[in-house]
Design a protein around this motif. Structure first.
Motif, PDB file in Angstrom:
ATOM      1  N   CYS A  79       0.836  -1.174   0.000  1.00 44.00           N
ATOM      2  CA  CYS A  79       0.000   0.000   0.000  1.00 44.00           C
ATOM      3  C   CYS A  79       0.882   1.239   0.000  1.00 44.00           C
ATOM      4  N   VAL A  80       0.262   2.367  -0.252  1.00 44.61           N
ATOM      5  CA  VAL A  80       0.978   3.640  -0.286  1.00 44.61           C
ATOM      6  C   VAL A  80       1.609   3.953   1.068  1.00 44.61           C
ATOM      7  N   THR A  81       0.916   3.663   2.149  1.00 49.92           N
ATOM      8  CA  THR A  81       1.424   3.990   3.488  1.00 49.92           C
ATOM      9  C   THR A  81       2.753   3.296   3.767  1.00 49.92           C
ATOM     10  N   LEU A  82       2.829   2.021   3.476  1.00 45.95           N
ATOM     11  CA  LEU A  82       4.070   1.285   3.725  1.00 45.95           C
ATOM     12  C   LEU A  82       5.159   1.704   2.736  1.00 45.95           C
ATOM     13  N   TRP A  83       4.763   1.971   1.496  1.00 42.19           N
ATOM     14  CA  TRP A  83       5.703   2.447   0.479  1.00 42.19           C
ATOM     15  C   TRP A  83       6.286   3.792   0.903  1.00 42.19           C
ATOM     16  N   LEU A  84       5.436   4.702   1.370  1.00 43.28           N
ATOM     17  CA  LEU A  84       5.909   6.013   1.841  1.00 43.28           C
ATOM     18  C   LEU A  84       6.809   5.896   3.070  1.00 43.28           C
ATOM     19  N   THR A  85       6.489   4.960   3.941  1.00 41.12           N
ATOM     20  CA  THR A  85       7.327   4.739   5.128  1.00 41.12           C
ATOM     21  C   THR A  85       8.771   4.482   4.712  1.00 41.12           C
ATOM     22  N   GLY A 124      -4.690  10.406   8.849  1.00 39.22           N
ATOM     23  CA  GLY A 124      -4.976  11.701   9.441  1.00 39.22           C
ATOM     24  C   GLY A 124      -6.380  11.822  10.010  1.00 39.22           C
ATOM     25  N   MET A 125      -7.197  10.795   9.852  1.00 34.28           N
ATOM     26  CA  MET A 125      -8.568  10.840  10.367  1.00 34.28           C
ATOM     27  C   MET A 125      -8.655  10.294  11.793  1.00 34.28           C
ATOM     28  N   GLY A 126      -7.535   9.805  12.301  1.00 29.99           N
ATOM     29  CA  GLY A 126      -7.535   9.212  13.635  1.00 29.99           C
ATOM     30  C   GLY A 126      -7.018  10.172  14.684  1.00 29.99           C
ATOM     31  N   VAL A 127      -6.478   9.620  15.713  1.00 31.28           N
ATOM     32  CA  VAL A 127      -5.915  10.398  16.817  1.00 31.28           C
ATOM     33  C   VAL A 127      -4.710  11.182  16.316  1.00 31.28           C
ATOM     34  N   HIS A 128      -4.580  12.414  16.757  1.00 25.41           N
ATOM     35  CA  HIS A 128      -3.431  13.252  16.399  1.00 25.41           C
ATOM     36  C   HIS A 128      -2.160  12.594  16.939  1.00 25.41           C
ATOM     37  N   ALA A 129      -1.170  12.444  16.086  1.00 29.04           N
ATOM     38  CA  ALA A 129       0.079  11.773  16.481  1.00 29.04           C
ATOM     39  C   ALA A 129       0.739  12.498  17.653  1.00 29.04           C
ATOM     40  N   SER A 130       1.270  11.730  18.582  1.00 30.88           N
ATOM     41  CA  SER A 130       1.861  12.305  19.788  1.00 30.88           C
ATOM     42  C   SER A 130       3.347  12.630  19.640  1.00 30.88           C
ATOM     43  N   THR A 131       3.957  12.205  18.520  1.00 33.37           N
ATOM     44  CA  THR A 131       5.377  12.482  18.313  1.00 33.37           C
ATOM     45  C   THR A 131       5.569  13.361  17.081  1.00 33.37           C
ATOM     46  N   GLU A 132       6.690  14.034  17.028  1.00 33.30           N
ATOM     47  CA  GLU A 132       6.999  14.863  15.866  1.00 33.30           C
ATOM     48  C   GLU A 132       7.073  14.019  14.603  1.00 33.30           C
ATOM     49  N   GLY A 133       7.739  12.865  14.694  1.00 30.81           N
ATOM     50  CA  GLY A 133       7.848  11.977  13.540  1.00 30.81           C
ATOM     51  C   GLY A 133       6.488  11.493  13.063  1.00 30.81           C
ATOM     52  N   GLY A 134       5.616  11.180  13.997  1.00 30.14           N
ATOM     53  CA  GLY A 134       4.263  10.748  13.650  1.00 30.14           C
ATOM     54  C   GLY A 134       3.475  11.837  12.955  1.00 30.14           C
ATOM     55  N   ARG A 135       3.617  13.062  13.430  1.00 26.82           N
ATOM     56  CA  ARG A 135       2.922  14.190  12.805  1.00 26.82           C
ATOM     57  C   ARG A 135       3.474  14.466  11.406  1.00 26.82           C
ATOM     58  N   LYS A 136       4.796  14.387  11.255  1.00 28.88           N
ATOM     59  CA  LYS A 136       5.409  14.585   9.935  1.00 28.88           C
ATOM     60  C   LYS A 136       4.923  13.511   8.961  1.00 28.88           C
ATOM     61  N   PHE A 137       4.843  12.272   9.436  1.00 25.03           N
ATOM     62  CA  PHE A 137       4.407  11.206   8.539  1.00 25.03           C
ATOM     63  C   PHE A 137       2.931  11.361   8.176  1.00 25.03           C
ATOM     64  N   ALA A 138       2.100  11.753   9.118  1.00 23.88           N
ATOM     65  CA  ALA A 138       0.680  11.960   8.813  1.00 23.88           C
ATOM     66  C   ALA A 138       0.522  13.049   7.748  1.00 23.88           C
ATOM     67  N   ASP A 139       1.323  14.104   7.835  1.00 23.08           N
ATOM     68  CA  ASP A 139       1.302  15.147   6.807  1.00 23.08           C
ATOM     69  C   ASP A 139       1.748  14.579   5.459  1.00 23.08           C
ATOM     70  N   LEU A 140       2.847  13.850   5.474  1.00 25.11           N
ATOM     71  CA  LEU A 140       3.376  13.228   4.255  1.00 25.11           C
ATOM     72  C   LEU A 140       2.315  12.341   3.610  1.00 25.11           C
ATOM     73  N   GLN A 141       1.676  11.513   4.405  1.00 24.07           N
ATOM     74  CA  GLN A 141       0.637  10.613   3.896  1.00 24.07           C
ATOM     75  C   GLN A 141      -0.510  11.407   3.279  1.00 24.07           C
ATOM     76  N   GLY A 142      -0.962  12.442   3.962  1.00 29.12           N
ATOM     77  CA  GLY A 142      -2.051  13.260   3.442  1.00 29.12           C
ATOM     78  C   GLY A 142      -1.699  13.923   2.124  1.00 29.12           C
ATOM     79  N   TRP A 143      -0.489  14.461   2.021  1.00 30.57           N
ATOM     80  CA  TRP A 143      -0.064  15.114   0.782  1.00 30.57           C
ATOM     81  C   TRP A 143       0.005  14.109  -0.376  1.00 30.57           C
ATOM     82  N   MET A 144       0.558  12.917  -0.096  1.00 29.69           N
ATOM     83  CA  MET A 144       0.675  11.923  -1.168  1.00 29.69           C
ATOM     84  C   MET A 144      -0.689  11.385  -1.556  1.00 29.69           C
ATOM     85  N   ASN A 145      -1.568  11.189  -0.587  1.00 26.54           N
ATOM     86  CA  ASN A 145      -2.928  10.741  -0.907  1.00 26.54           C
ATOM     87  C   ASN A 145      -3.615  11.744  -1.841  1.00 26.54           C
TER      88      ASN A 145
END
Length: 167
Positions: A79-85, A124-145
């Motif tokens: 999936c895109v999420t794992l590919w982006l990771t 990005g529809m779930g709980v707001h990430a509690s770490t900086e890395g998690g927030r950066k990845f949620a942004d990355l995922q949203g932009w790529m989606n």
């Protein structure tokens, strides 16, 4: 044809994508993009493999999907999420570098003449990430989606196993 399918974890995205692929082809390709991160993840991958029968050609590629020759085939990219990771980790958690690399690779990949069914997550529809890395990845995922959805011919959101047509 590009069909973008998104939704939450365990929403039924993969089952829906597989059904759609089998409507288009008797011999579809399943393109898995995940690295094996731990034993739990390995168990999930093994389960996915067992759920596909002999009709499927299975290909594993972590990042360089454009090098695959898939013309005239029906392909499920999971999936895109794992590919982006993989891009995120390999670019030292720099979302801008990861996004640029992923977009470039995606653009090269979709130059082929094939039916492409793309699975992604709406993290990005779930709980707001509690770490900086998690927030950066949620942004990355949203932009790529957004990038993929804009180029898709069809877009479907899966909620509780139900497909909702977006485009």
């Amino acid at each position: 044809m590009i069909h973008y399918i998104s939704g939450g974890q365990r929403s039924g995205k993969t089952d829906y994508a597989i059904q759609q692929a089998l409507l288009l082809s008797e011999r579809p390709v399943y393109l898995a993009t995940s690295r094996i991160w731990d034993e739990d993840h390995n168990a999930r991958i093994t389960l996915h493999k067992k759920n596909r029968d002999a009709r499927w050609e299975n290909i594993e590629e972590e990042k360089e999907i454009s090098k695959l020759l898939l013309a005239n085939k029906t392909v499920v990219l999971d999936c895109v999420t794992l590919w982006l990771t993989n891009f995120f980790v390999d670019n030292n958690y720099d979302a801008d570098l990861a996004l640029a690399a992923a977009k470039k690779e995606f653009d090269a990949f979709i130059q082929q003449d094939f039916n492409l069914i793309i699975i992604s997550n709406e993290i990005g529809m779930g709980v707001h990430a509690s770490t900086e890395g998690g927030r950066k990845f949620a942004d990355l995922q949203g932009w790529m989606n957004q990038y993929i959805a804009q180029q898709a011919d069809k877009a479907t959101l899966i909620v509780s196993g139900l497909p909702l047509t977006l485009k």
